[in-house]
Design an enzyme around this catalytic site. Structure first.
Site, mmCIF file in Angstrom:
data_model
loop_
_atom_site.group_PDB
_atom_site.id
_atom_site.type_symbol
_atom_site.label_atom_id
_atom_site.label_comp_id
_atom_site.label_asym_id
_atom_site.label_seq_id
_atom_site.Cartn_x
_atom_site.Cartn_y
_atom_site.Cartn_z
ATOM 1 N N SER A 127 0.833 -1.208 0.000
ATOM 2 C CA SER A 127 0.000 0.000 0.000
ATOM 3 C C SER A 127 0.864 1.253 0.000
ATOM 4 C CB SER A 127 -0.920 0.023 1.219
ATOM 5 O OG SER A 127 -1.617 1.257 1.250
ATOM 6 N N LYS A 181 -4.624 -6.906 3.037
ATOM 7 C CA LYS A 181 -4.596 -5.811 2.052
ATOM 8 C C LYS A 181 -6.000 -5.570 1.490
ATOM 9 C CE LYS A 181 -3.326 -2.522 -0.584
ATOM 10 N NZ LYS A 181 -3.326 -2.532 -1.987
ATOM 11 N N HIS A 184 -7.846 -3.685 4.100
ATOM 12 C CA HIS A 184 -7.265 -2.334 4.086
ATOM 13 C C HIS A 184 -7.966 -1.510 2.993
ATOM 14 C CE1 HIS A 184 -4.516 0.325 1.844
ATOM 15 N NE2 HIS A 184 -3.815 0.539 2.928
ATOM 16 N N ASN A 185 -8.133 -2.085 1.832
ATOM 17 C CA ASN A 185 -8.786 -1.348 0.742
ATOM 18 C C ASN A 185 -10.274 -1.111 1.037
ATOM 19 O OD1 ASN A 185 -6.288 -1.689 -0.445
ATOM 20 N ND2 ASN A 185 -7.112 -2.091 -2.471
ATOM 21 N N GLU A 188 -10.325 1.714 3.238
ATOM 22 C CA GLU A 188 -9.965 2.882 2.402
ATOM 23 C C GLU A 188 -11.210 3.408 1.662
ATOM 24 O OE1 GLU A 188 -6.406 2.165 -0.092
ATOM 25 O OE2 GLU A 188 -7.630 2.821 -1.775
HETATM 26 N N1 LIG Z 1 -1.475 1.577 -8.729
HETATM 27 C C1 LIG Z 1 -1.497 1.548 -7.411
HETATM 28 O O1 LIG Z 1 -1.578 2.590 -6.731
HETATM 29 C C2 LIG Z 1 -1.418 0.230 -6.674
HETATM 30 C C3 LIG Z 1 -1.279 0.224 -5.285
HETATM 31 C C4 LIG Z 1 -1.139 -0.995 -4.623
HETATM 32 C C5 LIG Z 1 -1.169 -2.172 -5.335
HETATM 33 N N2 LIG Z 1 -1.326 -2.150 -6.678
HETATM 34 C C6 LIG Z 1 -1.327 -3.435 -7.383
HETATM 35 O O2 LIG Z 1 -0.009 -3.653 -7.903
HETATM 36 C C7 LIG Z 1 -0.086 -4.355 -9.159
HETATM 37 C C8 LIG Z 1 0.558 -3.493 -10.235
HETATM 38 O O3 LIG Z 1 -0.154 -2.283 -10.303
HETATM 39 P P1 LIG Z 1 0.153 -1.144 -11.383
HETATM 40 O O4 LIG Z 1 -0.848 -0.065 -11.133
HETATM 41 O O5 LIG Z 1 1.589 -0.829 -11.378
HETATM 42 O O6 LIG Z 1 -0.112 -1.861 -12.774
HETATM 43 P P2 LIG Z 1 -1.426 -2.531 -13.437
HETATM 44 O O7 LIG Z 1 -2.009 -1.564 -14.375
HETATM 45 O O8 LIG Z 1 -2.304 -3.139 -12.417
HETATM 46 O O9 LIG Z 1 -0.739 -3.723 -14.267
HETATM 47 C C9 LIG Z 1 0.083 -3.467 -15.351
HETATM 48 C C10 LIG Z 1 1.253 -4.434 -15.379
HETATM 49 O O10 LIG Z 1 0.789 -5.787 -15.495
HETATM 50 C C11 LIG Z 1 1.419 -6.366 -16.660
HETATM 51 N N3 LIG Z 1 0.549 -7.379 -17.249
HETATM 52 C C12 LIG Z 1 -0.766 -7.294 -17.500
HETATM 53 N N4 LIG Z 1 -1.214 -8.440 -18.042
HETATM 54 C C13 LIG Z 1 -0.154 -9.269 -18.139
HETATM 55 C C14 LIG Z 1 0.033 -10.594 -18.612
HETATM 56 N N5 LIG Z 1 -1.005 -11.320 -19.042
HETATM 57 N N6 LIG Z 1 1.280 -11.117 -18.561
HETATM 58 C C15 LIG Z 1 2.315 -10.393 -18.089
HETATM 59 N N7 LIG Z 1 2.223 -9.146 -17.627
HETATM 60 C C16 LIG Z 1 0.987 -8.587 -17.645
HETATM 61 C C17 LIG Z 1 1.620 -5.194 -17.565
HETATM 62 O O11 LIG Z 1 2.538 -5.517 -18.580
HETATM 63 P P3 LIG Z 1 2.435 -4.767 -20.007
HETATM 64 O O12 LIG Z 1 3.205 -3.491 -19.842
HETATM 65 O O13 LIG Z 1 3.075 -5.712 -20.947
HETATM 66 O O14 LIG Z 1 0.986 -4.541 -20.303
HETATM 67 C C18 LIG Z 1 2.136 -4.168 -16.583
HETATM 68 O O15 LIG Z 1 3.466 -4.403 -16.221
HETATM 69 C C19 LIG Z 1 -1.587 -4.607 -9.391
HETATM 70 O O16 LIG Z 1 -1.954 -5.861 -8.896
HETATM 71 C C20 LIG Z 1 -2.261 -3.518 -8.575
HETATM 72 O O17 LIG Z 1 -3.580 -3.862 -8.200
HETATM 73 C C21 LIG Z 1 -1.434 -0.978 -7.360
#
Ligand SMILES: NC(=O)c1ccc[n+]([C@@H]2O[C@H](COP(=O)([O-])OP(=O)(O)OC[C@H]3O[C@@H](n4cnc5c(N)ncnc54)[C@H](OP(=O)(O)O)[C@@H]3O)[C@@H](O)[C@H]2O)c1
Length: 466
Positions: A127, A181, A184-185, A188
Site C-alpha cells: 500500500s 490488504k 485495508h482497501n 480505504e
Molecule cells: N497503482 C497503485 O496505486 C497500486 C497500489 C497498490 C497495489 N497495486 C497493485 O499492484 C499491481 C501493479 O499495479 P500497477 O498499477 O503498477 O499496474 P497494473 O495496471 O495493475 O498492471 C500493469 C502491469 O501488469 C502487466 N501485465 C498485465 N497483463 C499481463 C500478462 N497477461 N502477462 C504479463 N504481464 C501482464 C503489464 O505488462 P504490459 O506493460 O506488458 O501490459 C504491466 O506491467 C496490481 O496488482 C495492482 O492492483 C497498485
C-alpha cells in the site's frame, strides 16, 4: 548474479524496483511489453543497479539462488500467466512474491500449487501508491514464515518507517497478507466515501467554496483527523485547473470507479458473517454514482422542499468533523473485526496490533487514529466497540453524528457511510433488535423455527390457524 528479480514494470513495479535498488540491491527487471522496460531504463534509472531482461529465461538465469522474484502485474489471470512462464526455469527453494492486489483465494490456490513443486510463495499486500512504492510502502506479506525469512531483511529496508518501527511484518499463514490488504482497501473505500459525504454537506448546505472546504480539511488534518486521505483531500480541494483556473475538483465527473478489492471485502464480510455496513455501503456509493444519466433524469422529476432555518456554520463544521471521526473509527473497527474472524476461520494467526502498526506509515489509510486503535485492540477484543474507551470516544461524538445525518436528510443529501456507521453503532449497542419479528415471519412461511426468550428449545408454530 543479481539479488532479486521484479516482473511488471508499470507504475508500481518501476517505483518498487527503484526503491529496492536504492537500498543497495541489484535487480533484474522484466516486463511483458519490451518498450515499457526500455523507456523505464532510459528515463528513470540512473545509478541504480537495475538491469533489463527481455526474455524470461535470461531473466531467471540472472538471479542468485535461491531466486527471489517479485510480481507487480495486474491481478487475476496475468499472475497465473507469469507463474506459468516462470515455472520451467525455477528450481526447488526459489521464491515468488506476488505484490499485486490479488484475490486472497487465488493466493491460497497458488501457494498450494507451488508448494507441490517446492517453490515458496508469498502473497504480499503493498500500500502507498506510486509514491509509497518509491519512498517506503506499507508491506503486508503472508505465506510461510520460512518464505518470509528469505526476504525479511530486504522488505524491512524498503518499507516505510514510523516511531513504531518498519511498516512491514510477517502478517500470517497462507493468504493472510492479501486478505489484510483487501480489508485495508475496504476501509480505504469507507474513509474516502465518508470524507466525500462530509464535503457534500459543506458545499450544498453550508454553501462553502472548494477553497474554503480545503482550508477546513487542512485544519482537520492538523488534529485528530490527521491522515493521508485527509491530506490529499485538502490538497485536491485547493487545486486549480490549468485550463480554466477553476477548482479542478468541481470539473471532475462524479462517477467513482472501482477495481474490486472493496467489493471482495463486502462479499467476504457476508460470507464470514461479520457486519461491515460502512465498508459495504461505500462500495454501493461508488456503484450508485455510475448511474449518472438516471440520476440527472430523476433529479428533474422529484420536487424538494429545503428547510429555511439559519445555521451556525462553525457549529455545523465542528459536528461534521466529529461525524467524520465517528465514521472513520467505525470503519476501522469493522475492518479489524473482519480480519480477526478470518484469522480464526482460515488459521492465519494474525497479530491485530501488528496490522495496525504497519498501517501507520507509507499506506493510504495511515492515520493518527491508528495509535488509539493500537491502544485498545487485544486478541480477545477484536470487536473494538466492546472497549470502554471506544464507547467513550463514540458517545462523545454521537450527538454530532445525529445532527449531521438529520441535516443531510433534511437537505436530501445521501450519507450512506456515515449513516451506516451510526446505524452500526445503534445496532451493535441495542439489546432488543426487531429480529424477533423476522424469526416469526420465517417460521410463518417456511417453518424455519425460532428460539424463545422465556424457555429453552427450538419452536415452530402453525401460524395460519390464527
Ligand atoms: N497503482 C497503485 O496505486 C497500486 C497500489 C497498490 C497495489 N497495486 C497493485 O499492484 C499491481 C501493479 O499495479 P500497477 O498499477 O503498477 O499496474 P497494473 O495496471 O495493475 O498492471 C500493469 C502491469 O501488469 C502487466 N501485465 C498485465 N497483463 C499481463 C500478462 N497477461 N502477462 C504479463 N504481464 C501482464 C503489464 O505488462 P504490459 O506493460 O506488458 O501490459 C504491466 O506491467 C496490481 O496488482 C495492482 O492492483 C497498485
Amino acid at each position: 548474479m543479481n539479488n532479486i528479480g521484479l516482473i511488471g514494470l508499470a507504475v508500481m513495479g518501476q517505483n518498487l524496483a527503484l526503491n529496492i535498488a536504492r537500498k543497495g540491491y541489484s535487480l533484474s527487471g522484466y516486463n511483458r511489453s519490451h518498450e515499457t522496460t526500455e523507456k523505464f531504463i532510459k528515463e528513470k534509472v540512473k545509478d541504480e543497479k537495475i538491469y533489463p531482461y527481455y526474455d524470461i529465461k535470461s531473466f531467471v538465469e540472472s538471479l542468485e539462488k535461491p531466486r527471489k522474484i517479485i510480481l507487480m502485474v495486474k491481478a487475476g489471470k496475468p499472475v497465473d500467466d507469469v507463474i506459468h512462464e516462470l515455472l520451467p526455469y525455477l528450481d526447488e527453494g526459489d521464491l515468488i512474491i506476488d505484490g499485486g492486489n490479488s484475490y486472497f483465494k487465488d493466493t491460497d490456490r497458488r501457494i498450494k500449487e507451488l508448494k507441490d513443486k517446492g517453490i515458496h510463495y508469498l502473497g504480499m499486500g503493498v500500500s502507498g501508491g506510486e509514491f509509497g512504492a518509491l519512498n517506503g510502502p506499507s508491506l503486508m506479506p503472508g505465506g510461510t514464515k520460512e518464505a518470509y525469512e528469505m526476504v525479511k531483511e530486504l522488505l524491512l529496508k524498503i518499507a516505510a518507517k514510523t516511531d513504531s518501527g518498519e511498516c512491514c511484518t510477517y502478517v500470517g499463514n497462507d493468504s493472510a497478507g492479501h486478505f489484510v490488504k483487501m480489508v485495508h482497501n475496504g476501509i480505504e473505500y469507507a474513509i474516502m466515501q465518508s470524507i466525500s459525504e462530509v464535503y457534500d454537506v459543506m458545499r450544498k448546505v453550508l454553501k462553502l467554496t472548494s477553497e474554503e472546504i480545503g482550508e477546513i480539511f487542512e485544519k482537520w488534518n492538523n488534529g485528530e483527523l490527521n491522515s493521508f486521505l485527509m491530506e490529499i483531500s485538502y490538497k485536491i480541494m485547493k487545486h486549480k485547473d490549468d485550463k480554466t483556473g477553476k477548482p479542478l475538483v468541481e470539473l471532475i465527473l462524479d462517477e467513482a470507479e472501482q477495481k474490486g478489492t472493496g467489493k471482495w471485502t463486502a462479499e467476504t464480510s457476508l460470507d464470514l458473517g461479520i457486519p461491515t455496513p460502512s465498508l459495504n455501503l461505500a462500495v454501493v456509493g461508488r456503484t450508485l454514482s455510475f448511474f449518472k444519466d438516471d440520476r440527472v433524469k430523476l433529479s428533474k422529476m422529484v420536487s424538494r422542499n429545503y428547510p429555511q432555518n439559519a445555521l451556525n456554520k462553525d457549529e455545523v463544521v465542528e459536528d461534521l468533523k466529529n461525524a467524520l471521526l465517528f465514521s472513520v473509527f467505525s470503519s476501522f473497527s469493522q475492518g479489524m473485526w473482519l480480519i480477526s474472524e478470518a484469522s480464526k476461520v482460515y488459521g492465519y494467526g494474525i497479530d491485530l496490533k501488528e496490522v495496525l502498526r504497519i498501517w501507520k506509515g507509507g499506506c493510504i489509510i495511515r492515520a493518527r487514529l491508528l495509535d488509539f486503535l493500537m491502544e485498545i485492540i487485544t486478541e480477545d477484543n477484536a470487536n473494538l466497540l466492546l472497549s470502554p474507551k471506544s464507547v467513550k470516544f463514540l458517545e462523545e461524538k454521537i450527538d454530532a453524528v445525529k445532527k449531521v445525518t438529520k441535516l443531510a436528510k433534511d437537505n436530501y443529501i445521501p450519507m450512506l457511510t456515515v449513516n451506516a456507521s451510526l446505524d452500526y453503532f445503534y445496532s451493535m449497542s441495542e439489546e432488543n433488535l426487531p429480529a424477533n419479528l423476522i424469526q416469526g415471519q420465517r417460521d410463518f412461511f417456511g417453518a424455519h423455527t425460532y428460539k424463545r426468550i422465556d424457555m429453552d428449545g427450538i419452536f415452530h408454530t402453525e401460524w395460519q390457524q390464527d
